[in-house]
Design a protein around this motif. Structure first.
Motif, short mmCIF file in Angstrom:
data_model
loop_
_atom_site.label_atom_id
_atom_site.label_comp_id
_atom_site.label_asym_id
_atom_site.label_seq_id
_atom_site.Cartn_x
_atom_site.Cartn_y
_atom_site.Cartn_z
N ARG A 129 0.06 -6.96 7.68
CA ARG A 129 1.25 -6.49 7.44
C ARG A 129 1.36 -5.43 6.35
N VAL A 130 0.44 -5.57 5.55
CA VAL A 130 0.39 -4.32 4.36
C VAL A 130 -0.02 -3.10 5.13
N VAL A 131 -1.12 -3.11 6.06
CA VAL A 131 -1.47 -2.08 7.07
C VAL A 131 -0.40 -1.35 7.71
N SER A 132 0.07 -2.09 8.33
CA SER A 132 1.26 -1.80 9.33
C SER A 132 2.58 -1.26 8.42
N TRP A 133 2.69 -1.64 7.37
CA TRP A 133 3.87 -1.02 6.41
C TRP A 133 3.57 0.25 6.09
N ILE A 134 2.28 0.25 5.53
CA ILE A 134 1.82 1.72 4.86
C ILE A 134 1.85 2.75 6.04
N THR A 135 1.43 2.35 6.95
CA THR A 135 1.50 3.52 8.60
C THR A 135 2.72 3.67 8.88
N SER A 136 3.61 2.59 8.66
CA SER A 136 5.15 2.85 8.92
C SER A 136 5.66 3.99 7.80
N THR A 137 5.14 3.95 6.60
CA THR A 137 5.62 5.01 5.69
C THR A 137 5.37 6.47 5.98
N PHE A 138 4.24 6.43 6.69
CA PHE A 138 3.77 7.84 7.03
C PHE A 138 4.23 8.15 8.59
N SER A 139 4.68 7.28 9.30
CA SER A 139 5.19 7.52 10.58
C SER A 139 5.97 6.48 11.17
N GLN A 140 7.08 6.22 11.06
CA GLN A 140 7.80 5.06 11.77
C GLN A 140 7.47 4.98 13.21
N SER A 141 7.81 6.23 13.62
CA SER A 141 7.75 6.41 15.06
C SER A 141 6.27 5.98 15.68
N HIS A 142 5.19 6.39 14.78
CA HIS A 142 3.89 6.00 15.37
C HIS A 142 3.74 4.53 15.45
N GLU A 164 2.22 -16.55 0.31
CA GLU A 164 0.92 -17.42 0.05
C GLU A 164 -0.14 -16.58 -0.35
N VAL A 165 -0.51 -15.53 0.11
CA VAL A 165 -1.40 -14.49 -0.37
C VAL A 165 -1.19 -14.26 -1.80
N ILE A 166 0.04 -13.93 -2.30
CA ILE A 166 0.30 -13.31 -3.59
C ILE A 166 -0.31 -14.78 -4.61
N GLY A 167 0.33 -15.89 -4.17
CA GLY A 167 -0.24 -17.05 -4.80
C GLY A 167 -1.81 -17.45 -4.93
N VAL A 168 -2.41 -16.79 -3.83
CA VAL A 168 -3.98 -16.99 -4.00
C VAL A 168 -4.57 -15.99 -4.97
N ALA A 169 -3.96 -14.79 -5.18
CA ALA A 169 -4.37 -13.98 -6.11
C ALA A 169 -4.33 -14.68 -7.47
N VAL A 170 -2.85 -15.26 -7.77
CA VAL A 170 -2.54 -15.74 -8.85
C VAL A 170 -3.27 -16.91 -9.31
N VAL A 199 11.88 -4.64 11.70
CA VAL A 199 11.25 -5.70 11.38
C VAL A 199 11.08 -6.08 9.97
N ASN A 200 11.47 -7.08 9.42
CA ASN A 200 11.34 -7.30 7.85
C ASN A 200 9.86 -7.71 7.70
N THR A 201 8.90 -6.74 7.46
CA THR A 201 7.57 -7.04 7.38
C THR A 201 7.21 -7.98 6.27
N PHE A 202 7.63 -8.12 5.20
CA PHE A 202 7.26 -8.92 4.12
C PHE A 202 8.13 -10.15 3.97
N GLN A 203 8.81 -10.48 4.78
CA GLN A 203 9.65 -11.60 4.99
C GLN A 203 8.90 -12.64 5.67
N ASN A 204 7.69 -13.05 5.09
CA ASN A 204 6.97 -13.74 5.76
C ASN A 204 5.96 -14.83 5.08
#
Lengths: 198, 170
Positions: B39-52, B77-83, B67-72
């Motif tokens: 999701r992070v990868v897809s989101w970063i890519t979308s900031t460069f080019s949403q159409s891509h 859970e992963v943020i919790g893992v880091a904590v 698509v609400n990428t981070f509403q997941n």
């Protein structure tokens, strides 16, 4: 009746709070076991330590036994529990690639997060690589989409596949785990080094 | 602070198993890690080019328009893992800015291995529909056939290649 989210006991935002709390548990136990240190994970593949095997299989049979017992008592509806769909070929090939990456890097995505959180610089490089690898996957996806969906067997579990009862399958898994623990202890005695904190 | 020894792996495994069981009982699903990363990868890519992203059959699922990428669940859970990892590290005196590597290589070589291994894993994890936590651990506990096949393949692949990279660790 569990799973409580799926039987409507709480809302999605609450489930996200639960996700966060469960994640804390996950990260906590991974670090407790020593996976913040890539060397602990890599040691598995040289028979120096069996930590990966021991933690993984203990966790699997703990959760599995829990599910079976709760189901037996009618406390949980197993049909509502998400079971990973089987796509046998990409999962086998992906598994081999991942295992390769694991011994080269000393991480898997979950342990790398824990390692990053405890300051290990190698984990940051791993994370960069992992994100890049996922990007590559997406970029070539049009070429491999077909393969990604081969061997689709849907919601296939070991008991269905082997045509045995759920309880029997669970029993076999427990035997397998015990066999692996026993074999693992023997291997570490032969090849391992004395346990020291890194 | 004196660094403490790691916990007994069987006990840590029980702790992890109970955490996993809790996830099944409360939310009807297990743990995961790579699902949040894609999701992070897809989101970063979308900031460069949403159409891509919209034109890509894989990324579009995670960060396509609308698509609400981070509403997941996994993201939280992963943020919790880091904590959780941080808390355990803090309590055991294992918070350190350092690079872990074997005695016969340098940190910089280690970084290259870590990055390269990461690329392999990132790719492999998405191909396999998950990584050790989502497939081996979670799928293993639910007796999913593909997950068990994945698990054996993982150990097989690792042991096969271990000899060739032993310089890094031993």
């Amino acid at each position: 009746m569990a799973p409580f989210y799926k039987t409507g006991y709480f809302s999605e935002p609450t489930s996200f709070v639960i996700a966060f709390l469960i994640g804390i548990g996950f990260g906590f136990w991974l670090e407790r076991a020593g996976f913040g240190n890539a060397r602990v994970l890599a040691a598995q593949f040289y028979f120096k330590k069996m930590t990966v095997l021991q933690v993984m299989f203990t966790a699997i049979i703990t959760a599995m036994i829990g599910l079976l017992i709760f189901s037996l008592f009618g406390w949980i509806d197993l049909d509502l529990v998400y079971i990973n769909p089987t796509f046998i070929w990409p999962q086998i090939i992906g598994g081999v690639i991942l295992g390769t990456g694991m011994v080269v890097s000393g991480f898997c995505p979950g342990t790398s997060i824990v390692s990053c959180a405890t300051g290990r610089i190698d984990a940051y490089f791993y994370l960069g690589g992992a994100l890049f690898g996922m990007f590559l996957f997406g970029e070539i996806y049009p070429l491999i989409e077909g393969f990604h969906k081969t061997g689709a067997m849907g919601r296939m579990t070991l008991d269905n596949w082997m045509n045995i009862s759920l309880g029997m399958a669970g029993f076999i898994v427990i035997l397998l785990a015990i066999g692996m623990f026993w074999g693992g202890e023997w291997l570490v005695k032969k090849f391992g080094e004395k346990e020291t904190a890194q | 602070m004196e660094q403490k020894k790691y916990w007994n792996p069987y006990l840590a495994g029980i702790g992890l198993g109970i955490t996993l069981l809790l996830a099944f009982v409360l939310v009807g699903r297990g743990l995961g890690s790579s699902g949040a990363m894609i999701r992070v990868v897809s989101w970063i890519t979308s900031t460069f080019s949403q159409s891509h992203v919209d034109a890509n059959p894989y990324f579009v699922k995670y960060a396509g328009s609308g698509v609400n990428t981070f509403q997941n669940w996994l993201v939280f859970e992963v943020i919790g893992v880091a904590v959780g990892g941080f808390i355990s590290g803090l309590l055991s005196g294992r918070l350190k800015f350092k690079t872990e590597h074997g005695p016969n290589i340098t940190s910089k070589i280690r970084w290259i291995y870590a990055f390269a291994g990461g690329i392999l894993m990132g790719f492999g994890a998405r191909l396999a529909y998950g990584c050790a936590s989502g497939q081996a651990l979670t799928g293993g506990a639910t007796l999913a056939l593909g997950s068990w096949a994945f698990m054996f393949s993982l150990f097989g692949g690792g042991y096969l290649v271990a000899y060739f990279v032993r310089r890094q660790w031993l």
